[in-house]
Motif scaffolding. Structure first.
Motif, PDB file in Angstrom:
ATOM      1  N   ARG A  92     113.453 -53.717   0.577  1.00 19.64           N
ATOM      2  CA  ARG A  92     112.833 -53.008   1.709  1.00 19.64           C
ATOM      3  C   ARG A  92     113.800 -51.999   2.315  1.00 19.64           C
ATOM      4  O   ARG A  92     113.441 -50.854   2.589  1.00 19.64           O
ATOM      5  N   ARG A  93     115.030 -52.448   2.538  1.00 17.33           N
ATOM      6  CA  ARG A  93     116.042 -51.586   3.159  1.00 17.33           C
ATOM      7  C   ARG A  93     116.350 -50.389   2.268  1.00 17.33           C
ATOM      8  O   ARG A  93     116.385 -49.253   2.732  1.00 17.33           O
ATOM      9  N   LEU A 106     105.921 -56.260  -0.789  1.00 21.03           N
ATOM     10  CA  LEU A 106     106.829 -56.211  -1.931  1.00 21.03           C
ATOM     11  C   LEU A 106     106.701 -57.503  -2.713  1.00 21.03           C
ATOM     12  O   LEU A 106     106.721 -58.588  -2.130  1.00 21.03           O
ATOM     13  N   GLU A 107     106.580 -57.374  -4.014  1.00 22.64           N
ATOM     14  CA  GLU A 107     106.488 -58.544  -4.886  1.00 22.64           C
ATOM     15  C   GLU A 107     107.528 -58.431  -5.991  1.00 22.64           C
ATOM     16  O   GLU A 107     107.745 -57.339  -6.528  1.00 22.64           O
ATOM     17  N   PRO A 108     108.175 -59.538  -6.351  1.00 25.21           N
ATOM     18  CA  PRO A 108     109.169 -59.478  -7.429  1.00 25.21           C
ATOM     19  C   PRO A 108     108.507 -59.152  -8.770  1.00 25.21           C
ATOM     20  O   PRO A 108     107.392 -59.581  -9.045  1.00 25.21           O
ATOM     21  N   LEU A 109     109.218 -58.370  -9.574  1.00 29.02           N
ATOM     22  CA  LEU A 109     108.737 -58.009 -10.907  1.00 29.02           C
ATOM     23  C   LEU A 109     109.563 -58.695 -11.990  1.00 29.02           C
ATOM     24  O   LEU A 109     109.027 -59.168 -12.978  1.00 29.02           O
ATOM     25  N   VAL A 127     107.950 -54.595  -6.970  1.00 24.36           N
ATOM     26  CA  VAL A 127     106.855 -53.647  -6.863  1.00 24.36           C
ATOM     27  C   VAL A 127     106.471 -53.598  -5.389  1.00 24.36           C
ATOM     28  O   VAL A 127     106.239 -54.639  -4.771  1.00 24.36           O
ATOM     29  N   ALA A 128     106.433 -52.393  -4.833  1.00 26.31           N
ATOM     30  CA  ALA A 128     106.076 -52.204  -3.422  1.00 26.31           C
ATOM     31  C   ALA A 128     104.705 -51.542  -3.344  1.00 26.31           C
ATOM     32  O   ALA A 128     104.422 -50.607  -4.098  1.00 26.31           O
TER      33      ALA A 128
END
Length: 185
Positions: A92-93, A106-109, A127-128
């Protein structure tokens, strides 16, 4: 068995350090008893973000890369900072700092070791979704970055045609195409 391939580290030292990474020199013993040394780049974990706008475009960064002496177009990415409690927080940052965009989700890929023959680096991909330009860029002193957007299919084509040569981006887009799912736009 993996144990019969393992090297034994008998000594280790930082041969060179600079902001961002260290070069480590290790004395090792190979499985056949040969004693030698090995150098590698010690790098902190990093995050890479595949950010989609509400319209389904992807937010990219155009950034000068001194090592290859040209502007590189790719996914926003960066190292973990002490204030980052999780990789997701770091993602995010980094998205906000490098692009000025914020994400609804946001989800981990996936997580990868991009150059494990010469580095201990780990890249954690996210993935955002719902990314909008709601923030200000906050660049490091040594970053020259311009955010831009591109249609996902055009990005996929650019990776396929080798028009985008950034390895993190090629890996992220290819992996996403094979195993991910697009956010609802």
């Amino acid at each position: 068995m993996t144990e019969d391939l393992a090297w034994e580290t008998t000594d280790a030292r930082v041969a060179y350090e600079c902001p961002g990474f260290d070069v480590v020199n290790e004395d090792v013993t190979l499985p056949d008893g040969t004693e030698t040394d090995f150098d590698y780049l010690a790098d902190d974990p990093a995050v890479v973000v595949l950010p989609f706008t509400p319209d389904g475009d992807v937010v990219l960064v155009e950034e000068w890369r001194q090592a290859v002496k040209h502007v590189n177009r790719g996914l926003p990415a960066g190292g973990i900072e002490p204030e980052d409690e999780t990789y997701r927080a770091a993602a995010r940052r980094e998205l906000e700092e490098e692009t000025g965009y914020t994400a609804d989700a946001l989800e981990p890929l996936g997580s990868f070791e991009p150059a494990n023959g010469i580095s201990d680096a780990e890249h954690h991909y996210f993935v955002a979704a719902g990314c909008t330009p709601d923030a200000d860029q906050v660049l490091d002193f040594n970053e020259s970055i311009r955010p831009t957007t591109m249609a996902y299919d055009a990005l996929l084509d650019a990776v396929e045609e080798n028009a985008i040569t950034d390895g993190r981006t090629a890996l992220g887009v290819t992996y996403f195409e094979l195993f991910g799912s697009r956010p609802e736009c």
